[in-house]
Design a protein around this motif. Structure first.
Motif, short mmCIF file in Angstrom:
data_model
loop_
_atom_site.label_atom_id
_atom_site.label_comp_id
_atom_site.label_asym_id
_atom_site.label_seq_id
_atom_site.Cartn_x
_atom_site.Cartn_y
_atom_site.Cartn_z
N ALA A 1 22.11 21.44 -76.25
CA ALA A 1 21.74 22.84 -76.02
C ALA A 1 21.43 23.09 -74.56
CB ALA A 1 20.52 23.20 -76.88
N ALA A 2 20.76 22.12 -73.92
CA ALA A 2 20.43 22.26 -72.50
C ALA A 2 21.69 22.39 -71.67
CB ALA A 2 19.61 21.04 -72.03
N SER A 3 22.66 21.48 -71.91
CA SER A 3 23.87 21.52 -71.09
C SER A 3 24.67 22.79 -71.32
CB SER A 3 24.75 20.30 -71.32
OG SER A 3 24.53 19.68 -72.47
N ILE A 4 24.75 23.25 -72.57
CA ILE A 4 25.55 24.44 -72.87
C ILE A 4 24.88 25.70 -72.31
CG2 ILE A 4 26.40 25.91 -74.73
CD1 ILE A 4 26.72 23.25 -76.36
N LEU A 5 23.56 25.85 -72.55
CA LEU A 5 22.87 27.06 -72.11
C LEU A 5 22.79 27.17 -70.59
CD1 LEU A 5 19.96 27.25 -74.71
CD2 LEU A 5 21.94 28.77 -74.54
N VAL A 6 22.69 26.04 -69.92
CA VAL A 6 22.66 26.06 -68.45
C VAL A 6 24.07 26.18 -67.89
CG1 VAL A 6 22.09 24.74 -66.37
CG2 VAL A 6 20.49 24.80 -68.29
N GLY A 7 24.99 25.36 -68.38
CA GLY A 7 26.37 25.39 -67.87
C GLY A 7 27.05 26.72 -68.07
N LYS A 8 26.79 27.36 -69.20
CA LYS A 8 27.39 28.66 -69.48
C LYS A 8 26.97 29.70 -68.44
CE LYS A 8 27.34 32.23 -73.10
NZ LYS A 8 26.78 32.61 -74.42
N ASP B 1 21.84 15.48 -68.09
CA ASP B 1 22.81 16.33 -68.80
C ASP B 1 22.84 17.73 -68.20
OD1 ASP B 1 23.63 14.35 -70.47
OD2 ASP B 1 22.79 15.19 -72.31
N THR B 2 21.67 18.23 -67.80
CA THR B 2 21.60 19.56 -67.20
C THR B 2 22.33 19.59 -65.86
OG1 THR B 2 19.46 19.95 -68.25
CG2 THR B 2 20.02 21.35 -66.38
N TYR B 3 22.12 18.58 -65.03
CA TYR B 3 22.81 18.51 -63.74
C TYR B 3 24.33 18.48 -63.94
CZ TYR B 3 18.22 16.95 -62.03
OH TYR B 3 16.89 16.84 -61.73
N ARG B 4 24.77 17.69 -64.91
CA ARG B 4 26.21 17.55 -65.15
C ARG B 4 26.83 18.88 -65.56
NH1 ARG B 4 26.55 11.86 -68.60
NH2 ARG B 4 26.07 10.46 -66.87
N SER B 5 26.18 19.57 -66.49
CA SER B 5 26.76 20.84 -66.96
C SER B 5 26.81 21.88 -65.86
CB SER B 5 25.93 21.37 -68.14
OG SER B 5 24.65 21.79 -67.71
N ALA B 6 25.92 21.75 -64.86
CA ALA B 6 25.89 22.70 -63.75
C ALA B 6 26.82 22.30 -62.62
CB ALA B 6 24.46 22.83 -63.22
N GLY B 7 27.49 21.15 -62.76
CA GLY B 7 28.48 20.74 -61.76
C GLY B 7 28.09 19.57 -60.89
N ASP B 8 26.83 19.09 -61.00
CA ASP B 8 26.39 17.95 -60.19
C ASP B 8 26.42 16.70 -61.06
OD1 ASP B 8 25.25 16.12 -58.53
OD2 ASP B 8 23.31 17.12 -58.34
N ALA B 9 27.58 16.05 -61.09
CA ALA B 9 27.75 14.88 -61.93
C ALA B 9 27.28 13.59 -61.25
CB ALA B 9 29.21 14.74 -62.34
N ALA B 10 27.02 13.65 -59.96
CA ALA B 10 26.81 12.42 -59.19
C ALA B 10 25.35 11.96 -59.14
CB ALA B 10 27.34 12.60 -57.76
N PHE B 11 24.40 12.88 -58.93
CA PHE B 11 23.03 12.48 -58.60
C PHE B 11 22.41 11.60 -59.68
CE2 PHE B 11 18.45 12.87 -58.34
CZ PHE B 11 18.22 12.66 -56.99
#
Length: 477
Positions: A297-304, A379-389
């Motif tokens: 839910a975190a990744s979807i609600l933030v990434g969206k 997971d939140t960082y990844r959904s927002a585009g920051d897959a590296a940190f």
């Protein structure tokens, strides 16, 4: 300018809409694994331990393909927020191709060289023999499971979370039914023991896949079965996809290898400890299953929202989601501790193995609150585009801190087993502090959609965020 009040009602409602079906599906799957363990416990601790070690090989496969799921969901969620349907379809095609490749490699290893695999995980000949019979059959389930996982990831990202739940329910029922038939040889079927559990897993994978495809066809859901559009890539779109996936792939593969090295240590303990570890992994799965729904839910609600260009809302959601997830996992761990006594006995532990299992659960319940907070942030960082940190943090601490502590404490200092086990989580508090600093910096918001890219400079200027400029591709993936 006065900041708009955060809408807690909408926020909690949509977390529940996404998280509860996912959590229920995962809990059902884990409950199915527990039923398998209960059935196998009647055969003996060696069967439980052998299948538990085989599950660690399956987890290594999971690490191999999860990088593509993580990268895929980044694109699915952001393109869903931007209403870019072609971008979703093409991203799914890339995800499906790479995931299937990983599944076929692991299926080939399980079916072709099971003795080598079991030799890596344990030095106990009787446990190896049971594991070999299991792996030779369960390898056929791997491609089925991966196809279902890819479909489920896409359906969750477009907020169609009930369909994977229905597939999960059917799969668990089928798994329990077929396991009962083949483990114990009911209705004239051969009594196969641990190998029978593998047959049940394969047949359950078929059921799950058929249920998902049936619902997708019935509800005419786009993206999933549009094969002619899945592979219309450009070189630039494929490069953009792989750039985002690469840190996640490195994270999952290297962490998977690190966990395998830890399991090599755990697999060279006493037979009682090996059985306790197998049961612990099943119970750990209950916590992870419950939690992963909220992480999804975190990744979807933030990434969206990042994909739609609503970066301020994504930022505010992320800060609240992390603490909400930690609170939820605290409740789950407390519940597990309250019911651990009957559960451990039901899963076949007694005497020394029961003592070890109890100690592992106490250690894990303390560590999990921080561990899952790190997971939610990553997971939140990844959904927002920051897959590296988050990936860099996890890999660095695994290889420079966790593995040295585990190996030295076990092989050099000969520390008690539970202390060795506790060292598996020694890095979590330090990483949590670093991840929190990154969360509040806002630098993790890195959109891939055109709508997100159009508003990112304004958001960064408002919050005085300075990031290293990257070449942004406006071509849809």
């Amino acid at each position: 300018m006065k900041q708009k009040k955060f809408d807690w009602g909408y926020f909690l409602k949509h977390i529940a809409i996404i998280a509860i079906p996912v959590a229920l599906q995962n809990l059902l799957t884990t409950t199915g694994s527990m039923v398998d363990t209960i059935m196998l416990a009647s055969i003996g601790e060696k069967a439980v331990g052998a299948v538990g070690l085989c599950a660690q090989f399956s987890s290594l496969m999971f690490s191999g393909y999860w990088g593509f799921i993580g990268g895929g969901m980044l694109f699915f969620a952001q393109y869903w927020g931007a209403k870019d349907h072609d971008g979703i379809t093409r991203s799914y095609g890339m995800t499906l191709l790479f995931m299937t490749t990983v599944a076929l490699v692991f299926a080939g290893l399980a079916i072709g060289v099971p003795s080598f695999i079991m030799g890596v995980y344990t030095d106990k000949p009787e446990i190896q023999a049971i594991g070999i019979s299991y792996l030779r059959i369960v390898g056929f389930a791997y491609p089925l499971q991966v196809l279902s996982m890819a479909m489920s990831a896409l359906l969750r990202s477009i907020e169609r979370v009930k369909i994977p739940l229905y597939g999960g329910i059917a799969s668990v029922i089928a798994n329990c039914f077929f396991n009962y038939l083949f483990i114990f040889g009911k209705f004239g079927l051969p009594e196969m023991g641990a190998a029978g559990a593998a047959v049940g897993t394969v047949l359950a994978g078929v059921v799950n896949l058929l249920i998902l495809i049936g619902f997708i066809l019935h509800q005419r859901i786009p993206f999933v079965l549009e094969f002619s559009k899945h592979f219309r890539w450009t070189k630039e779109s494929l490069q953009n996809y792989l750039i985002k996936c690469f840190p996640i792939i490195c994270n999952e593969v290297l962490i998977g290898i690190g966990n395998m090295m830890i399991n090599v240590v755990l697999g060279r303990q006493s037979e009682q400890a090996i059985a306790a570890v197998a049961v612990f992994r099943t119970m750990e799965g209950l916590v992870i299953a419950f939690f992963s729904g909220f992480s999804n839910a975190a990744s979807i609600l933030v990434g969206k929202e990042v994909g739609a260009g609503n970066h301020e809302l994504a930022f505010e959601r992320a800060k609240r989601l992390v603490y909400l997830c930690s609170a939820i996992i605290s409740i789950a761990c407390l519940t597990l501790l309250l019911v651990h006594n009957p559960l451990l006995h039901m899963l076949g532990l007694s005497g020394k193995s029961y003592e070890i299992g109890t100690g592992m659960l106490i250690i894990y319940s303390i560590a999990a609150i921080i561990r899952m907070g790190n997971w939610a942030q990553n997971d939140t960082y990844r959904s927002a585009g920051d897959a590296a940190f988050g990936s860099i943090m996890e890999i660095t601490f695994m290889y420079l801190m966790v593995l040295p502590f585990v190996y030295l404490s076990n092989f050099y200092f000969h520390a008690p087993f539970l202390l060795v086990f506790a060292f598996c989580y020694i890095d979590e508090p330090i990483r949590y502090i670093i991840m929190q600093c990154h969360l509040y910096s806002g630098k993790w918001i890195r959109p891939v959609s055109d709508a997100g890219l159009a508003t990112i400079d304004k958001f960064r200027a408002q919050h005085h965020i300075e990031v290293k400029r990257q070449k942004q591709s406006h071509n849809k993936s």
